[in-house]
Design a protein around this motif. Structure first.
Motif, PDB file in Angstrom:
ATOM      1  N   THR A 181       7.441   1.193   0.580  1.00 41.22           N
ATOM      2  CA  THR A 181       7.693   1.212   1.869  1.00 41.22           C
ATOM      3  C   THR A 181       7.090   0.076   2.729  1.00 41.22           C
ATOM      4  O   THR A 181       7.867  -0.609   3.292  1.00 41.22           O
ATOM      5  N   LEU A 182       5.869  -0.411   2.318  1.00 44.46           N
ATOM      6  CA  LEU A 182       5.498  -1.584   2.808  1.00 44.46           C
ATOM      7  C   LEU A 182       5.649  -2.895   1.922  1.00 44.46           C
ATOM      8  O   LEU A 182       5.300  -3.821   2.314  1.00 44.46           O
ATOM      9  N   GLU A 183       5.467  -2.562   0.666  1.00 46.86           N
ATOM     10  CA  GLU A 183       5.431  -3.636  -0.460  1.00 46.86           C
ATOM     11  C   GLU A 183       6.443  -3.581  -1.459  1.00 46.86           C
ATOM     12  O   GLU A 183       6.884  -2.463  -1.828  1.00 46.86           O
ATOM     13  N   PRO A 201      -0.473   4.647  -3.783  1.00 48.93           N
ATOM     14  CA  PRO A 201       0.270   6.007  -4.228  1.00 48.93           C
ATOM     15  C   PRO A 201       1.273   6.090  -2.901  1.00 48.93           C
ATOM     16  O   PRO A 201       1.029   5.851  -1.884  1.00 48.93           O
ATOM     17  N   GLY A 202       2.535   6.574  -3.368  1.00 47.15           N
ATOM     18  CA  GLY A 202       3.587   6.712  -2.381  1.00 47.15           C
ATOM     19  C   GLY A 202       4.867   6.890  -3.069  1.00 47.15           C
ATOM     20  O   GLY A 202       5.085   7.047  -4.449  1.00 47.15           O
ATOM     21  N   ASN A 203       5.664   6.793  -2.292  1.00 47.67           N
ATOM     22  CA  ASN A 203       7.150   7.009  -2.810  1.00 47.67           C
ATOM     23  C   ASN A 203       7.923   5.333  -2.772  1.00 47.67           C
ATOM     24  O   ASN A 203       7.739   4.701  -1.971  1.00 47.67           O
ATOM     25  N   VAL A 254       7.442   8.476  -7.696  1.00 46.51           N
ATOM     26  CA  VAL A 254       6.380   8.413  -6.931  1.00 46.51           C
ATOM     27  C   VAL A 254       5.217   8.008  -7.878  1.00 46.51           C
ATOM     28  O   VAL A 254       5.115   8.433  -8.945  1.00 46.51           O
ATOM     29  N   PRO A 293     -13.314   7.911  -1.193  1.00 45.70           N
ATOM     30  CA  PRO A 293     -12.918   7.079   0.070  1.00 45.70           C
ATOM     31  C   PRO A 293     -13.692   7.349   1.206  1.00 45.70           C
ATOM     32  O   PRO A 293     -14.429   8.382   1.280  1.00 45.70           O
ATOM     33  N   ALA A 296     -14.169   7.731   4.989  1.00 47.03           N
ATOM     34  CA  ALA A 296     -13.356   8.433   6.247  1.00 47.03           C
ATOM     35  C   ALA A 296     -13.886   7.729   7.478  1.00 47.03           C
ATOM     36  O   ALA A 296     -15.111   7.447   7.552  1.00 47.03           O
ATOM     37  N   MET A 320      -6.612   1.286  12.319  1.00 45.12           N
ATOM     38  CA  MET A 320      -6.314   0.119  11.424  1.00 45.12           C
ATOM     39  C   MET A 320      -5.881  -1.000  12.072  1.00 45.12           C
ATOM     40  O   MET A 320      -5.487  -0.893  13.497  1.00 45.12           O
ATOM     41  N   ASP A 321      -6.228  -1.970  11.517  1.00 50.70           N
ATOM     42  CA  ASP A 321      -5.801  -3.531  12.170  1.00 50.70           C
ATOM     43  C   ASP A 321      -4.433  -3.935  11.601  1.00 50.70           C
ATOM     44  O   ASP A 321      -4.190  -4.380  10.932  1.00 50.70           O
ATOM     45  N   VAL A 322      -3.487  -3.204  12.281  1.00 51.79           N
ATOM     46  CA  VAL A 322      -1.990  -3.418  11.689  1.00 51.79           C
ATOM     47  C   VAL A 322      -1.315  -4.648  12.602  1.00 51.79           C
ATOM     48  O   VAL A 322      -1.496  -4.849  13.672  1.00 51.79           O
ATOM     49  N   PRO A 323      -1.071  -5.444  11.579  1.00 50.48           N
ATOM     50  CA  PRO A 323      -0.293  -6.825  12.195  1.00 50.48           C
ATOM     51  C   PRO A 323       0.999  -6.470  12.936  1.00 50.48           C
ATOM     52  O   PRO A 323       2.121  -6.459  11.865  1.00 50.48           O
ATOM     53  N   VAL A 324       0.877  -6.206  14.047  1.00 49.41           N
ATOM     54  CA  VAL A 324       2.498  -6.268  14.766  1.00 49.41           C
ATOM     55  C   VAL A 324       2.576  -7.448  15.598  1.00 49.41           C
ATOM     56  O   VAL A 324       2.086  -7.894  16.541  1.00 49.41           O
ATOM     57  N   VAL A 362       2.462  11.755   0.745  1.00 47.85           N
ATOM     58  CA  VAL A 362       2.194  10.401   0.026  1.00 47.85           C
ATOM     59  C   VAL A 362       2.841   9.327   0.815  1.00 47.85           C
ATOM     60  O   VAL A 362       2.289   8.176   0.740  1.00 47.85           O
ATOM     61  N   MET A 421       6.018   0.788  12.631  1.00 44.22           N
ATOM     62  CA  MET A 421       5.050  -0.218  13.562  1.00 44.22           C
ATOM     63  C   MET A 421       5.275  -1.677  13.460  1.00 44.22           C
ATOM     64  O   MET A 421       5.286  -2.562  14.186  1.00 44.22           O
ATOM     65  N   ARG A 469       7.796  -3.145  10.575  1.00 44.50           N
ATOM     66  CA  ARG A 469       8.984  -3.798  10.033  1.00 44.50           C
ATOM     67  C   ARG A 469      10.323  -3.374  10.979  1.00 44.50           C
ATOM     68  O   ARG A 469      11.325  -4.205  10.862  1.00 44.50           O
ATOM     69  N   GLN A 471      -6.519   9.876   9.937  1.00 38.35           N
ATOM     70  CA  GLN A 471      -7.772  10.784   9.649  1.00 38.35           C
ATOM     71  C   GLN A 471      -7.649  11.719  10.928  1.00 38.35           C
ATOM     72  O   GLN A 471      -7.699  12.795  10.548  1.00 38.35           O
ATOM     73  N   ILE A 500      -3.028   3.295  14.963  1.00 36.66           N
ATOM     74  CA  ILE A 500      -2.946   4.426  13.779  1.00 36.66           C
ATOM     75  C   ILE A 500      -4.285   4.255  13.264  1.00 36.66           C
ATOM     76  O   ILE A 500      -4.575   2.906  12.993  1.00 36.66           O
ATOM     77  N   TYR A 546      -6.500   5.011   9.731  1.00 31.68           N
ATOM     78  CA  TYR A 546      -6.655   5.148   8.290  1.00 31.68           C
ATOM     79  C   TYR A 546      -5.910   6.088   7.543  1.00 31.68           C
ATOM     80  O   TYR A 546      -6.145   7.324   8.239  1.00 31.68           O
ATOM     81  N   VAL A 553      -8.711  11.084   4.642  1.00 31.93           N
ATOM     82  CA  VAL A 553      -9.364  11.633   3.527  1.00 31.93           C
ATOM     83  C   VAL A 553      -9.641  13.177   3.798  1.00 31.93           C
ATOM     84  O   VAL A 553     -10.360  13.247   4.827  1.00 31.93           O
TER      85      VAL A 553
END
Lengths: 181, 389
Positions: free
Chosen positions: A63-65, A92-94, A113, A133, A135, A140-144, B114, B124, B126, B193, B297, B299, B302
């Motif tokens: 999705t992102l990479e 992990p992801g689709n 997957v 992980p 919590a 998140m610091d999302v670069p928009v 996932v 957000m 792309r 979260q 958003i 993270y 968890v």
């Protein structure tokens, strides 16, 4: 009015007819031996009905990479087989594993997957040690990034809405005026 | 095009030229011979296909005739054109905005556990205007919750639930419940979260009530993740329920009116015009707000951790949970919606505004104060674990 409707339909058909639909390459089929897979593991794939004797580029698209996997070459029957390593840094992801022809056109695709290594192999978790992980309630610091055209569209729509709304309210009869005509 | 002809354009005003639009907004709503009591559902005879009239006027006239536009020119109470009476309509306007932005967002959202969080980040970062559309969705939901509450308070104050309008009130209360359900499922879909913890609370609450809560547990369908089923509810089940209730709500208002004693001397199309005006102002404001203050958003979730507080509309439930544990999470909405259900049954004394039982008014005031107090407390209280994880 009938003439206008007919003319509109003709324009629509002409527009639809102008859209190119025929691909340059035949679409092939790619199959994976196992799916889902852990990141960092190997995939075994077989591709068929691909362009014959052609170089292909395999990519793992998330999705992102996007991760480049390998450069391969099909045989005279348009078949390719092999084992390729999956990037360990892929989360992990689709994902989609795509095969691209030399001109960049997609000629084959298979969905897969990726799961965390520990989920796919219980032994790995014990060997590497559990990674807890963290919590957090933080964002998140999302670069928009918003380009100038997007700003123009947003401000334009806002001003248009505000202007049209004000015009409608100014032109319409208020609560007191209603019902007096 | 003459001003009178342009005035009949209704929602097609954007097809008209600037000159036509000026005539459109300056025109008086109706001529004296068009008193609402004499509403004619046929095409407006002020728009005849006379020689010299523009082709646009003919097209608009014909379109109006075919969509039975004049059927909307039914009489209503003039008070309905005041802003407090438009809160319900503005809520509906916000819902439409939510549906439109929601359809756009859903083209890029992945409801698998996932892939969900990544797909939101993708939207957000792309998707062209994706962050803005998401922000518009967020702010529209916020505004809908505010306007629907103000609408509820106003309707209670005006006693518009009085016989024979009990069902109108109950459908409104059900709409509020569906709106909360939509906000909850929307929060969970973020898969961050806060969303993950909201889902964990819902599952814990569902297990607490036994069989009734089974659909909200992962065990209900092993073939599909709970997130995917909540996504399904968010984009189909709940919106369909919402639209069905809105339709029933509008139908009842159309046929039963707003109050017992009301002179219907205004016309609905005027109301619609003013409502569209306010709605467009709202859209313009929201569009700027969304551009300047887009929501973030968290993270990726968890599992098993509890470190966040819920989205602000649920802070009152969070406060109840702080005070009474998990049962408080269930009891607080039960008290609110139980009260809303009972209101038309408790107030059956007189039809006049002053006829409401004093104790009912005091009870409603107490509940409102408790609700607002709990919201405030939930906002300032420190984060507390509720699920014992």
């Amino acid at each position: 009015m009938r003439r206008e409707v007919v003319a509109g339909l003709i324009w629509l058909l002409a527009f639809l007819g102008a859209v190119p639909t025929a691909p340059a390459h035949e679409k092939g089929v790619i199959r994976l031996r196992t799916n889902p897979l852990p990141a960092g593991s190997e995939i075994e794939l077989r591709g068929e009905r691909l362009p014959r004797n052609a170089p292909l580029r395999l990519e793992l698209r998330g999705t992102l990479e996007t991760f480049p996997l390998a450069e391969v070459r099909t045989d005279s029957a348009g078949v390719v087989t092999g084992r390729f390593g999956l990037p360990a840094e892929a989360g992990p992801g689709n994902y989609a594993l795509v095969a691209l022809a030399a001109d960049g056109e997609e000629v084959g695709r298979v969905e897969l997957v990726l799961v965390p290594a520990a989920a796919a192999d219980g032994h790995a978790r014990h060997e590497a040690g559990p990674v807890e992980p963290h919590a957090t309630a933080e964002l998140m610091d999302v670069p928009v990034a918003r380009n100038p055209a997007e700003w123009v569209a947003i401000v334009g729509l806002s001003l248009l809405s505000l202007g049209a709304g004000a015009a409608l309210l100014r032109g319409s009869a208020g609560p007191r005026a209603c019902g007096r005509d | 095009m003459r001003a009178g002809a342009a005035r009949g354009a209704g929602p097609l005003f954007f097809l008209l030229s600037a000159k036509d639009l000026r005539g459109y907004v300056r025109a008086r709503p109706f001529a004296s011979h068009h008193h609402p009591r004499n509403v004619d559902h046929r095409v407006d005879e002020r728009l005849p296909a006379r020689p010299g009239a523009s082709a646009d006027a003919h097209a608009v006239n014909r379109l109006q005739e075919r969509v039975a536009w004049n059927a909307l020119r039914y009489p209503i109470a003039p008070g309905a054109n005041r802003l407090p009476y438009m809160l319900g309509g503005l809520t509906f306007f916000g819902m439409v905005l939510l549906i439109v932005t929601g359809i756009l967002l859903d083209q890029f959202y992945n409801p698998s556990p996932v892939g969900a969080h990544d797909s939101v980040v993708y939207i957000m970062t792309r998707v062209p205007l994706g962050n803005w559309v998401r922000a518009l969705h967020y702010w529209a939901a916020t505004v809908v919750l505010v306007t629907v509450f103000l609408h509820l308070i106003h309707v209670f104050w005006r006693r518009s639930y009085f016989r024979p309008r009990e069902l109108t009130w109950w459908t409104g209360a059900a709409l509020l419940l569906v709106a909360f359900a939509l906000v909850f499922t929307g929060t969970v879909l973020r898969a961050d979260q806060e969303g993950g913890e909201a889902l964990a609370h819902a599952v814990a609450g569902a297990r607490l009530v036994g069989a009734v809560g089974t659909p909200l547990t992962p065990d209900f369908a092993r073939s599909t993740p709970l997130l995917a089923r909540l996504h399904n509810a968010h984009v189909s089940l709940l919106p369909l329920t919402l639209l069905g209730l809105v339709g029933l709500h509008f139908w009842l208002i159309r046929h039963l009116g707003l109050h017992v004693h009301e002179a219907r001397t205004a016309v609905f199309t005027d109301h619609l015009r003013r409502l569209t005006g306010y709605g467009l102002l709202l859209l313009g404001g929201l569009a700027l707000l969304a551009a300047l203050f887009p929501p973030g958003i968290g993270y990726p979730v968890v599992e098993g951790a509890e470190v966040t507080k819920p989205f602000w509309p649920f802070l009152w439930i969070y406060a109840a949970e702080n005070a009474f544990g998990l049962w408080g999470m269930l009891a607080a909405p039960a008290v609110l919606f139980g009260f809303l259900f009972l209101v038309p049954l408790l107030d059956r004394r007189h039809q006049d505004i002053g006829g409401r039982p004093r104790w009912l008014f005091l009870l409603a005031t107490f509940l409102l104060a408790a609700y607002l107090g709990a919201l405030l407390y939930g906002a300032v209280a420190p984060q507390v674990e509720h699920l014992g994880m």
